[in-house]
Design a protein around this motif. Structure first.
Motif, PDB file in Angstrom:
ATOM      1  N   MET A 447       8.068  41.010  79.588  1.00 57.47           N
ATOM      2  CA  MET A 447       8.719  42.170  78.973  1.00 57.47           C
ATOM      3  C   MET A 447       7.906  43.437  79.260  1.00 57.47           C
ATOM      4  N   TRP A 448       6.583  43.339  79.204  1.00 62.77           N
ATOM      5  CA  TRP A 448       5.732  44.495  79.492  1.00 62.77           C
ATOM      6  C   TRP A 448       5.888  44.934  80.938  1.00 62.77           C
ATOM      7  N   LEU A 449       5.908  43.983  81.860  1.00 64.72           N
ATOM      8  CA  LEU A 449       6.072  44.322  83.275  1.00 64.72           C
ATOM      9  C   LEU A 449       7.439  44.951  83.542  1.00 64.72           C
ATOM     10  N   ALA A 450       8.466  44.476  82.830  1.00 65.49           N
ATOM     11  CA  ALA A 450       9.813  44.994  83.048  1.00 65.49           C
ATOM     12  C   ALA A 450       9.939  46.449  82.625  1.00 65.49           C
ATOM     13  N   GLN A 451       9.052  46.890  81.744  1.00 65.60           N
ATOM     14  CA  GLN A 451       9.123  48.262  81.246  1.00 65.60           C
ATOM     15  C   GLN A 451       8.339  49.247  82.124  1.00 65.60           C
ATOM     16  N   ARG A 452       7.648  48.721  83.145  1.00 67.50           N
ATOM     17  CA  ARG A 452       6.874  49.611  84.021  1.00 67.50           C
ATOM     18  C   ARG A 452       7.829  50.371  84.952  1.00 67.50           C
ATOM     19  N   LYS A 453       7.554  51.615  85.154  1.00 70.00           N
ATOM     20  CA  LYS A 453       8.328  52.430  86.095  1.00 70.00           C
ATOM     21  C   LYS A 453       7.774  52.188  87.495  1.00 70.00           C
ATOM     22  N   VAL A 454       8.654  51.819  88.424  1.00 72.44           N
ATOM     23  CA  VAL A 454       8.246  51.505  89.794  1.00 72.44           C
ATOM     24  C   VAL A 454       9.170  52.235  90.754  1.00 72.44           C
ATOM     25  N   PRO A 455       8.753  52.411  92.017  1.00 71.69           N
ATOM     26  CA  PRO A 455       9.633  53.041  92.999  1.00 71.69           C
ATOM     27  C   PRO A 455      10.936  52.276  93.151  1.00 71.69           C
ATOM     28  N   ARG A 456      11.997  52.994  93.504  1.00 68.45           N
ATOM     29  CA  ARG A 456      13.317  52.380  93.621  1.00 68.45           C
ATOM     30  C   ARG A 456      13.318  51.208  94.600  1.00 68.45           C
ATOM     31  N   VAL A 457      12.565  51.311  95.669  1.00 73.48           N
ATOM     32  CA  VAL A 457      12.565  50.265  96.678  1.00 73.48           C
ATOM     33  C   VAL A 457      11.977  48.957  96.125  1.00 73.48           C
ATOM     34  N   VAL A 458      11.122  49.076  95.108  1.00 72.84           N
ATOM     35  CA  VAL A 458      10.495  47.895  94.505  1.00 72.84           C
ATOM     36  C   VAL A 458      11.306  47.385  93.314  1.00 72.84           C
ATOM     37  N   ALA A 459      12.076  48.277  92.688  1.00 69.25           N
ATOM     38  CA  ALA A 459      12.762  47.922  91.444  1.00 69.25           C
ATOM     39  C   ALA A 459      13.674  46.713  91.603  1.00 69.25           C
ATOM     40  N   SER A 460      14.363  46.605  92.747  1.00 75.83           N
ATOM     41  CA  SER A 460      15.291  45.493  92.930  1.00 75.83           C
ATOM     42  C   SER A 460      14.575  44.152  93.040  1.00 75.83           C
ATOM     43  N   LEU A 461      13.298  44.187  93.423  1.00 76.52           N
ATOM     44  CA  LEU A 461      12.516  42.946  93.545  1.00 76.52           C
ATOM     45  C   LEU A 461      11.841  42.543  92.237  1.00 76.52           C
ATOM     46  N   MET A 462      11.767  43.458  91.280  1.00 77.76           N
ATOM     47  CA  MET A 462      11.036  43.193  90.042  1.00 77.76           C
ATOM     48  C   MET A 462      11.548  41.954  89.301  1.00 77.76           C
ATOM     49  N   PRO A 463      12.839  41.876  88.947  1.00 80.24           N
ATOM     50  CA  PRO A 463      13.262  40.760  88.099  1.00 80.24           C
ATOM     51  C   PRO A 463      13.292  39.410  88.785  1.00 80.24           C
ATOM     52  N   VAL A 464      13.435  39.377  90.122  1.00 81.48           N
ATOM     53  CA  VAL A 464      13.604  38.087  90.793  1.00 81.48           C
ATOM     54  C   VAL A 464      12.351  37.607  91.506  1.00 81.48           C
ATOM     55  N   VAL A 465      11.423  38.504  91.798  1.00 79.98           N
ATOM     56  CA  VAL A 465      10.219  38.103  92.529  1.00 79.98           C
ATOM     57  C   VAL A 465       8.942  38.532  91.821  1.00 79.98           C
ATOM     58  N   ILE A 466       8.790  39.816  91.619  1.00 79.45           N
ATOM     59  CA  ILE A 466       7.495  40.355  91.183  1.00 79.45           C
ATOM     60  C   ILE A 466       7.162  39.935  89.754  1.00 79.45           C
ATOM     61  N   ILE A 467       8.103  40.120  88.830  1.00 79.62           N
ATOM     62  CA  ILE A 467       7.812  39.756  87.433  1.00 79.62           C
ATOM     63  C   ILE A 467       7.576  38.254  87.279  1.00 79.62           C
ATOM     64  N   PRO A 468       8.449  37.377  87.815  1.00 83.18           N
ATOM     65  CA  PRO A 468       8.155  35.940  87.701  1.00 83.18           C
ATOM     66  C   PRO A 468       6.834  35.541  88.342  1.00 83.18           C
ATOM     67  N   LEU A 469       6.517  36.140  89.512  1.00 82.52           N
ATOM     68  CA  LEU A 469       5.269  35.798  90.209  1.00 82.52           C
ATOM     69  C   LEU A 469       4.052  36.203  89.399  1.00 82.52           C
ATOM     70  N   LEU A 470       3.976  37.469  89.015  1.00 83.78           N
ATOM     71  CA  LEU A 470       2.801  37.955  88.293  1.00 83.78           C
ATOM     72  C   LEU A 470       2.656  37.288  86.925  1.00 83.78           C
ATOM     73  N   THR A 471       3.785  37.109  86.231  1.00 84.58           N
ATOM     74  CA  THR A 471       3.715  36.497  84.895  1.00 84.58           C
ATOM     75  C   THR A 471       3.284  35.039  84.993  1.00 84.58           C
ATOM     76  N   SER A 472       3.817  34.307  85.972  1.00 86.95           N
ATOM     77  CA  SER A 472       3.412  32.903  86.145  1.00 86.95           C
ATOM     78  C   SER A 472       1.927  32.818  86.464  1.00 86.95           C
ATOM     79  N   LEU A 473       1.449  33.746  87.289  1.00 86.98           N
ATOM     80  CA  LEU A 473       0.032  33.765  87.633  1.00 86.98           C
ATOM     81  C   LEU A 473      -0.825  34.014  86.397  1.00 86.98           C
ATOM     82  N   ILE A 474      -0.435  34.992  85.596  1.00 89.81           N
ATOM     83  CA  ILE A 474      -1.209  35.335  84.397  1.00 89.81           C
ATOM     84  C   ILE A 474      -1.205  34.175  83.399  1.00 89.81           C
ATOM     85  N   VAL A 475      -0.022  33.585  83.169  1.00 90.72           N
ATOM     86  CA  VAL A 475       0.080  32.477  82.211  1.00 90.72           C
ATOM     87  C   VAL A 475      -0.711  31.270  82.700  1.00 90.72           C
ATOM     88  N   GLY A 476      -0.594  30.956  83.998  1.00 88.10           N
ATOM     89  CA  GLY A 476      -1.334  29.814  84.546  1.00 88.10           C
ATOM     90  C   GLY A 476      -2.837  29.991  84.430  1.00 88.10           C
TER      91      GLY A 476
END
Length: 686
Positions: A447-476
């Motif tokens: 939820m915290w990562l989803a609230q970050r403002k990112v460039p438009r070119v990155v925004a489309s990758l946030m919910p399907v790649v970047i957020i799951p990747l970074l969150t899984s890494l942090i939790v693991g």
């Protein structure tokens, strides 16, 4: 609506009209006949009492609104009495001293319902009730009532801005305008509260002349979402849920009224009126659009407290976990039934090394050791297949719990990290406690990562790649480096404590579990006890199976006990409760505790303590007799998975009789006057 729906001749002040709702209704019916508004006072009274018998008409504030359609009435009429001796009409805060009798012609459409809805909106205003109690003559009463009904020739008084008056703001809407409201109802299991709340809201909306309500039940059966055109036309939305709302972003920018599901059952009219007020208030709280396109943001900040959001997230996780538990646990039980209980010692080899064309014999090599099974051939093989399938389903319960807790907090981007965290928790031995922690951690981080403002070119990758990747890494990393071992230690200590239980300590745990199962009949406390039992069931140890037996037996007690009580002392229950009693026993035998909710909602102070005592007796006996259950659900339909069967049945019978006797005694020696009056009225009109 006619100008003179009430006149001074239809008002009585500071009189005593008896000690029961029936007597008050009879006096008011006679009043209407004396004023020339009713042809037959006896017929009118009988019609009003028949309606009262269906459900008491007492409302908050010391007010009662008996109402009916009747052949004795030719024009919509309102009679009013301010009682010198208040009478209990079943209101939530005691006897009523202000009583309105609303009567409409039998074929007159919704006239009396329109009166009822306008009155109901006014009756939440404390100053209106105070004015009714302070008025010194019938003419003043008539003027006050005509103002709120919109039939006064004088200008209505300002209503102010106090919070208590918010529900009456529907009078600000343009005359004749119909508002479209939406409602979402959902509870953790999606079995009882979900649909009870939907029915309560729908029935209340039918009594409002300016509201069109559409309800979406997000329960255990298939969900039919609102059509896009319905959402587009909506003026406001009600979220009556104990879990996250699916696809919440559909309602972005709509005014929203939000609460737990039980409030919609207990106060449907108030919630509808709040929604109507919000629809015309530009400053009303609104559903927020999601930060990123890929998530539903079920747990987004919608004005709920942090504790409430965490509770909703955990209940969502439990809700999604229950199907895994039910399917997996029952498959395990069927595997035992068909293949024998010793199948647990070699199910993997039997299911993978054999087939329909190569059936096992009694003796099978398992991990280099020759093992002998009680059964052989097709029964042993099919039992192993069922058991293996159940084991796979049970293997997902911690991951599902964690994944859907994260989903409730962060939407779809939280699912993968939540499942990963749950799987890690199982691997390192942290169990369901670790699953709770990883679900909350994954949800907060995503939820915290989803609230970050990112460039438009990155925004489309946030919910399907970047957020799951970074969150899984942090939790693991958090689980392996920091949290895993302490949580595993807590889980190991808990398991060792359970395994060491015997004698009085086991009985005490059974009492606690029984009390929890019967406290809120499907609510958070009940679900916490059930989660505690099912989470340990996958281990297959004896202590966990004893806990499962105690939880299931105690959860069966309330519906069966109340069904029995309606047979023991029928006159102590309303006609509606008597009808519920005819089916509640079957729900109880099926381990559906929610079958007792209608009784508890109508009379909580007598019903719930009685059920808790019976549940405690049942839990204590199952523990004392060492009763175990290999199945997580099913009631009497999984008796083959319970041992010893006599211990389970003894506990169930003892708890049922205890609760039935106690609830009858409570109602007999501490009577609920409103329920007794309803029962007497029904008997009189029968």
């Amino acid at each position: 609506m006619q100008q003179h729906v009430i006149t001074p001749e239809l008002v009585r002040l500071d009189q005593t009209m008896g000690n029961s709702p029936e007597e008050v209704i009879e006096h008011l019916a006679s009043l209407l006949q004396e004023a020339g508004r009713a042809d037959n006072a006896t017929q009118l009274a009988q019609d009003a009492k028949k309606r009262e018998a269906k459900s008491p008409t007492g409302v908050p504030g010391g007010v009662a609104i008996p109402h009916c359609r009747s052949e004795a009435i030719s024009t919509p009429t309102l009679g009013f009495a301010r009682l010198a001796t208040p009478v209990d009409f079943g209101g939530p805060d005691g006897p009523a001293d202000l009583v309105f009798l609303i009567a409409a012609p039998a074929g007159g459409g919704k006239e009396h319902l329109k009166l009822l809805s306008k009155l109901a909106r006014a009756l939440v205003r404390k100053e209106f009730l105070a004015q009714l109690r302070a008025a010194d003559n019938p003419a003043a009463i008539v003027e006050l009532i005509q103002e709120v009904l919109g039939t006064s020739e004088s200008k209505p008084k300002a209503q102010g801005n106090a919070p208590a008056q918010a529900a009456s703001a529907t009078n600000d809407a343009p005359q004749g305008q119909t508002l479209t409201l939406l409602a979402i109802t959902a509870c953790p299991t999606g079995i009882a509260h979900t649909y009870m709340a939907a029915d309560a809201l729908s029935q209340a909306a039918e009594q409002m002349d300016n509201v069109e309500l559409h309800v979406e039940t997000q329960g255990s059966s298939s969900v039919t979402p609102f059509a896009p055109n319905v959402i587009e036309a909506a003026d406001a939305v009600i979220f009556a849920t104990d879990v996250g709302v699916k696809d919440r972003e559909r309602f972005a920018n709509l005014p929203v009224i939000e609460s737990g599901v039980k409030r919609a059952i207990n106060e449907p009219e108030v919630m509808l009126n709040e929604a109507v007020a919000a629809a015309s208030n530009p400053k009303a709280r609104r559903v927020q659009a999601t930060a990123n396109s890929g998530g539903s943001k079920e747990g987004a900040d919608q004005g709920l407290s942090t504790a409430k959001k965490v509770q909703q997230a955990v209940m969502t996780g439990v809700s999604y976990m229950v199907p895994f538990v039910a399917a997996g646990g029952l498959l395990l039980a069927l595997g035992f039934l068909i293949g024998g209980y010793d199948i647990a010692n070699g199910w993997k080899v039997l299911a993978t090394d054999y087939s329909l064309g190569n059936l096992p014999s009694h003796e099978v090599m398992v991990d280099g050791e020759l093992m002998r099974f009680d059964r052989a051939g097709l029964a042993l093989y099919l039992g192993a297949v069922l058991f293996a399938t159940g084991q796979m389903a049970m293997g997902f319960i911690v991951a599902a719990l964690s994944g859907y807790i994260a989903y409730a907090l962060a939407g779809r981007p939280g699912i993968a990290p939540g499942f990963v965290g749950g799987a890690v928790s199982v691997m390192i031995g942290a169990g369901f406690i670790g699953g709770l922690v990883t679900g909350l951690l994954a949800g907060v981080v995503a939820m915290w990562l989803a609230q970050r403002k990112v460039p438009r070119v990155v925004a489309s990758l946030m919910p399907v790649v970047i957020i799951p990747l970074l969150t899984s890494l942090i939790v693991g990393l958090a689980m392996f480096l920091l949290l895993g071992r302490p949580l595993a230690g807590v889980m190991t200590g808990l398991q060792d404590w359970l395994a060491s239980m015997s004698g009085s300590s086991a009985v005490l745990l059974g009492i606690i579990l029984g009390l929890m199962m019967c406290f809120d009949l499907g609510g958070p406390v009940n679900k916490a006890a059930y989660l505690f039992a099912t989470a340990g069931l996958s281990t297959g140890d004896d202590a966990s199976m004893k806990i499962m037996a105690a939880v299931m037996a105690a959860g069966m007690v309330p519906p069966i006990a109340l069904s029995l009580a309606t047979l023991m002392r029928k006159h102590l229950f309303t006609p509606a409760e008597q009808e519920n009693g005819k089916s509640a026993w079957l729900l109880g035998l099926s381990f559906v505790s929610e079958g007792a909710i209608p009784f508890a909602a109508a009379d909580p102070f007598r019903v719930i303590p009685s059920m808790m005592v019976g549940g405690a007796v049942t839990g204590a006996i199952t523990m004392a007799t060492g009763t175990t259950s290999r199945a997580p659900h099913g009631g009497i339909f999984v008796l083959f998975a319970i041992h010893p069967l006599w211990g389970f049945l003894l506990a169930l019978v003892a708890g049922t009789i205890t609760s039935a006797v106690l609830v009858v005694a409570a109602k007999q020696f501490w009577p609920n006057k409103a329920l007794e009056a309803s029962a007497r009225a029904a008997a009189t009109s029968a």
